[in-house]
Scaffold this motif. Structure first.
Motif, short mmCIF file in Angstrom:
data_model
loop_
_atom_site.label_atom_id
_atom_site.label_comp_id
_atom_site.label_asym_id
_atom_site.label_seq_id
_atom_site.Cartn_x
_atom_site.Cartn_y
_atom_site.Cartn_z
N LYS A 189 0.83 -1.21 0.00
CA LYS A 189 0.00 0.00 0.00
C LYS A 189 0.86 1.26 0.00
O LYS A 189 0.43 2.31 -0.50
N ASN A 190 2.08 1.19 0.53
CA ASN A 190 2.96 2.36 0.53
C ASN A 190 3.37 2.75 -0.89
O ASN A 190 3.60 3.93 -1.18
N ILE A 192 1.46 2.39 -3.58
CA ILE A 192 0.30 3.06 -4.19
C ILE A 192 0.11 4.45 -3.60
O ILE A 192 -0.25 5.40 -4.31
N ALA A 193 0.37 4.61 -2.31
CA ALA A 193 0.26 5.93 -1.67
C ALA A 193 1.26 6.91 -2.25
O ALA A 193 0.96 8.10 -2.44
N LEU A 194 2.46 6.44 -2.54
CA LEU A 194 3.48 7.29 -3.15
C LEU A 194 3.02 7.73 -4.54
O LEU A 194 3.14 8.91 -4.92
N ALA A 195 2.44 6.79 -5.30
CA ALA A 195 1.92 7.12 -6.63
C ALA A 195 0.76 8.11 -6.53
O ALA A 195 0.66 9.05 -7.34
N ALA A 196 -0.10 7.92 -5.54
CA ALA A 196 -1.23 8.84 -5.35
C ALA A 196 -0.73 10.24 -5.01
O ALA A 196 -1.30 11.24 -5.47
N GLY A 197 0.32 10.31 -4.22
CA GLY A 197 0.90 11.61 -3.90
C GLY A 197 1.47 12.30 -5.13
O GLY A 197 1.31 13.51 -5.31
N ARG A 253 3.57 10.08 5.17
CA ARG A 253 4.84 10.55 4.62
C ARG A 253 5.01 10.09 3.18
O ARG A 253 5.68 10.76 2.38
N ASN A 254 4.42 8.93 2.82
CA ASN A 254 4.50 8.46 1.43
C ASN A 254 3.74 9.40 0.50
O ASN A 254 4.24 9.78 -0.56
N GLU A 279 8.84 4.67 3.21
CA GLU A 279 8.90 3.23 2.96
C GLU A 279 8.46 2.86 1.54
O GLU A 279 8.88 1.85 1.00
N GLY A 280 7.61 3.69 0.92
CA GLY A 280 7.13 3.37 -0.42
C GLY A 280 8.24 3.28 -1.45
O GLY A 280 8.14 2.52 -2.42
#
Length: 331
Positions: A189-190, A192-197, A253-254, A279-280
């Motif tokens: 999930k980290n 995907i969160a980085l990509a969403a950011g 943070r991601n 972590e992402g």
């Protein structure tokens, strides 16, 4: 003597320590930074990682790791994923077999691609290991905002002990015997969160983020099931729940690092500005290599890897994702 020891004085470990301190337990926190130890003990605040939150008097910090772990029943590992093996080696040979190791880090080991519980067991084979995961930002846990989490272990008797340890009226803990699914969901999930950011940083909207989260969920399930996780686990707290909170919150943070990268700031500078481990980035590299070996399609992870490590323009990366061959939504 403390009831619970936390190894690593970061934000989430401190937040959980505060929560247990309010519950009446004696808590010890070890950190390698003297300034963190001093702030917790003297100012009763973790200024670097969790500012503006008062730390109870029964939560104390130390620089001597052997003193911290000596008599605790529960030892919580609160270090980044890449430091889990190092911290295990630091305490190896200094533990009793009845001390329970609780891991709250999310990721897999870069070199071996092992899940973190596997890393811990390889170094501390005589201790039971429990993983705690779920949508639980430290800032909100510390403020007593209602939060849910999930615990898992190869021996669910110890997961139940940890469930009881952390349960409060503001922190509800479930059990799930799918340790593979719990750990993989929390790691991917980290990415995907980085990509969403990055999408937010470019200036794209809710439609794009919804697409990334939904199709990202497919990638989490695909690699998770391939590695032995149960499909239903990924629709729970460590999959869907954690994905939602990490992709949408500015506590993440991601997501914050992704926003900076999407605005054109180099990855190294973005991480420096965040000031904590993202972590992402590590997970993206690890799962890019892992999914290639397993022949698991993960197009968002592929594209993020190219953006992070091959200097691909994020906007063009989105264009390539959008213009791939037509296919059915479900395999």
């Amino acid at each position: 003597m403390s009831d619970v020891s936390f190894l690593g004085g970061g934000s989430f470990g401190t937040a959980l320590g505060i929560m247990l301190g309010k519950k009446g337990l004696d808590v010890s926190i070890w950190d390698r930074k003297p300034s963190v130890v001093e702030d917790i003990n003297i100012k009763k605040e973790n200024i670097k990682y969790l500012p503006n939150v008062v730390i109870p008097s029964n939560v104390k910090a130390y620089s001597d790791i052997e003193h911290v772990i000596k008599n605790s029943k529960f030892i919580v590992l609160c270090v980044p994923s890449h430091a889990v093996r190092e911290i295990c080696r630091k305490i190896k040979g200094k533990l009793r077999d009845d001390q329970v190791i609780i891991n709250i880090s999310k990721g897999i080991e870069q070199e071996t691609k092992k899940r973190l519980s596997e890393v811990i067991k390889s170094e501390l084979p005589h201790n039971h290991v429990v993983a705690l995961s779920g949508p639980s930002h430290a800032e909100e846990v510390a403020m007593d905002i209602p939060t849910t989490a999930v615990v898992t272990s190869e021996n669910m008797e110890y997961a139940a002990l940890v469930q009881d340890l952390f349960m409060t009226s503001k922190f509800r803990v479930y059990t799930n015997d799918d340790i593979v699914g719990i750990e993989i969901g929390g790691a991917v999930k980290n990415i995907i969160a980085l990509a969403a950011g990055i999408s937010d940083g470019i200036g794209y909207g809710d439609n794009t983020k919804a697409a990334l989260m939904t199709r990202g969920m497919s990638e989490i399930i695909r690699i998770g099931v391939k590695l032995g996780g149960k499909r239903e686990t990924f629709y729970g707290l460590t999959g869907m729940g954690d994905l939602i909170v990490t992709c949408t919150s500015m506590h993440s943070r991601n997501r914050r690092a992704g926003i900076l990268i999407g605005k054109g700031i180099p990855m190294e500078e973005a991480c420096k500005e965040i000031g904590m481990v993202v972590e992402g980035i590590k997970a993206c590299k690890a799962f890019y290599e892992l999914k290639s070996n397993l022949s698991v399609p993960m197009p968002i992870t592929d594209m993020l890897y190219k953006v992070l490590f091959q200097n691909k323009d994020p906007k063009y990366g989105v264009y390539e994702l959008m213009t791939r061959d037509r296919k059915s939504e479900f395999y």
